[in-house]
Structures are given as C-alpha cells and as structure tokens.
Design an enzyme around this catalytic site. Sequence first.
Site, mmCIF file in Angstrom:
data_model
loop_
_atom_site.group_PDB
_atom_site.id
_atom_site.type_symbol
_atom_site.label_atom_id
_atom_site.label_comp_id
_atom_site.label_asym_id
_atom_site.label_seq_id
_atom_site.Cartn_x
_atom_site.Cartn_y
_atom_site.Cartn_z
ATOM 1 N N HIS A 198 -2.241 1.839 6.751
ATOM 2 C CA HIS A 198 -2.751 1.811 5.149
ATOM 3 C C HIS A 198 -2.864 2.988 5.164
ATOM 4 O O HIS A 198 -2.784 4.196 5.599
ATOM 5 C CB HIS A 198 -4.270 1.212 5.477
ATOM 6 C CG HIS A 198 -4.450 1.347 3.567
ATOM 7 N ND1 HIS A 198 -4.192 1.080 2.689
ATOM 8 C CD2 HIS A 198 -5.616 2.348 3.100
ATOM 9 C CE1 HIS A 198 -4.959 0.747 1.741
ATOM 10 N NE2 HIS A 198 -5.394 1.739 1.729
ATOM 11 N N CYS A 241 0.362 -1.169 0.213
ATOM 12 C CA CYS A 241 0.480 -0.035 0.497
ATOM 13 C C CYS A 241 1.366 1.360 -0.002
ATOM 14 O O CYS A 241 0.563 1.834 -0.553
ATOM 15 C CB CYS A 241 -0.323 0.064 1.090
ATOM 16 S SG CYS A 241 -0.071 -0.426 2.531
#
Length: 372
Positions: A195, A120
């Site tokens: 994230h 990510c």
Amino acid sequence: MGCKPTKENMQPDDYAAKCRQLLPNLADSQARIRLQFTSPSPGFVELLFCRLKQCRGAQSSPIRVEELYSLDLETLDSLRPVYGLIFLFKWRPGENDGRLVDTDPNENLFFASQVINNACATQAILSILLNSPDIDIGPELSTLKNFTKGFPPDLRGLAINNSDAIRMAHNSFARPEPFVPEEQKSATKDDDVYHFISYLPFEGVLYELDGLKEGPIRLGECPGGPGDIDWLRLVQPVIQERIERYSNSEIRFNLMAIIKNRKEMYTAELKDCQRRREKILQQLTAAQSEGLSANNKIEELNSALSEVNTGIEAATEKIILEEEKFKRWRTENIRRKYNYIPFLFNFLKILAEKKQLKPLIEKAKQKKVGNP
C-alpha cells in the site's frame, strides 16, 4: 461558503445528480474505470505525470522523483523543495493504528477515498500533486480538482476512477497480462499486498493521506512549506516509527520524494554562472587595458573566473547526469510495458520440440524438493 455535498446535508435529488454526473452509466463505468496493476518507480511517477499534463517529455516536467535510501535530515535537506513523500509498505488486513482521522478537514485539502483496486500508487501521487499549489499540474488535473471541490472523499475517489485521462495514463504503464479475469481476485492472507500513502505539508499542517482511511490524519502544526526543513524534521520520526513497527517481520519498504525538477534548477544555475563569467571577462578586458596599475585587480578577477568555470563544469555535469537518469527511466518503462509473452511461448515451444523442456521441468522439481 456552502455545505459539503454529502448524503446528510444535500437534498437527495442534488446528491443523486452529482453521482449521475460522475457515473453516467454504472454498469459501463465498472468496466471502463478498471485499473490494471502498475508497479511504481521514480520513472513511472514522472512519466505518469507527464502523460496527464501532456508535457513535451518528462525532461520538461516541473517535478522529479528521488528514491530515498536514508531518512537522515542531511539527505532530506539536500532535496529541498520537497513537495511530498510517498511511502510503500506491506499492508496488513484488519490492522488499526488507533489514530483519529480528521472528519472535518480543511476544505482546500484534496483527499479522496480509494474505491477501486490497483489504484493506490497513482492515488498517492495525485494526493501530492493536487495539494501542491507550486506545481503546474496542467488543465486535466486542474479541471478534476476544481470539479471535485467540496466533494466528500468517496465521490472524489469515484471522480478519479471515472477519469478517462487518469485511467489511460495509469494503464499505459501496466505490464501486459496474458489473461485478464472478468472479476478481480481478492487477496488472501497468504498474498503480499502493498500500500502507498502520502505525507505533505499543507497550509500550516503536516498531513498523512491514506485512501483506505475515512479522512486525512493531522500529524502536527507545520508553518513551513515544501522549501522548509521544518516539515521534513517533523515527518522523519513518523516514517521511522512506522518502519520500526514492522522491522521484525518485514524489510520491504520504499520511500520516494516528489521534488522540483533538478534539471531546471541546474540549468538556471548554469545560466547564472555563464552570466557571471561574461561579466568577469568584460572586467578583465577593462583591467588589462589599465596596465600594471591593475595587477591586483586582475589577479582577483582571474581567481573569480576560475571559481565560476568550476561552477559551470559542475552544473553541466549535473545536467548530464539528470539526462542520463531520464534515459534509464525511459528504458525501464519500455521494458515494463513490453509484452514478453509471445517470446516466452515460442521459447518453450522450441525447447519442447527439441525434447529439452521436460528434463528442465524435472530438474526444477528436484531442486525445489531439495530446497523447500
């Protein structure tokens, strides 16, 4: 303008051909594209980009990364042009913010689904680089961008993960792991999972790009580009609201800005000051030859010269600070990649030989019991 290559609007054979072109051998690909976990930092972002672009060094990179500690407009304004922002937050499984994604986005916008673990951070960086026409991204990323034009998000995600250059660049910054399991361990509810998402202006629209969503999220009209304050003014409350949403239970956030190479800007500023200084010196020489009649002019020129000299000193100091910053990042990434496992193993072995290891373990256990 052709249709997007999806299962629904492509001939099955054509769609399969695209998949085979991306993944020549699925079994081999699963082993080949595995990305190791890499904890990002400003230095990591720049050196990763330089590895992909094959720069002569991070100091020749067209971008810089600034870690932000404040969201006030004055701070953001001082960094312009800002190509995009990367926001790190603690991911909560099953959370749905209810916002609609753009299922038919601008075909020029590069949006890829995250289809593999540990990617990510790199994907958030690529989301900004591949959507910033003002950045020279080099042949490797240009080829990837052109090759995947018109692909749906899932195929773009596979293309990223099937890229040897991206995999090697990403993994070159990973910490050494003493044991690499054959299968990726899934996070549990007790694990901390973080994230990364990207915010950037693109062709008059402010977007949030999150690889875990089905598509980009339009945050509003934004006529300005990276060099304008408008998009920063629009994105500020969006990020602030996200931070406040978690503030009762979470304080670990990180915000990084992808900006223009400051050393290049300061070098151009220095050269401009040096040209002005040379011109003023020539004017002073001419004025001094005129004698007393040019006293007022000489005084003005001396004042201008003093101002320019101050500018030269300031620009030189800023260039030195940028070079020192790069050196710190380089050291940080060397330490990140260094394998300390042999040292730790031998250190514990020596402690055991000297019969000091067991008492230390018992002491640590007692400390843990006393401070649960």
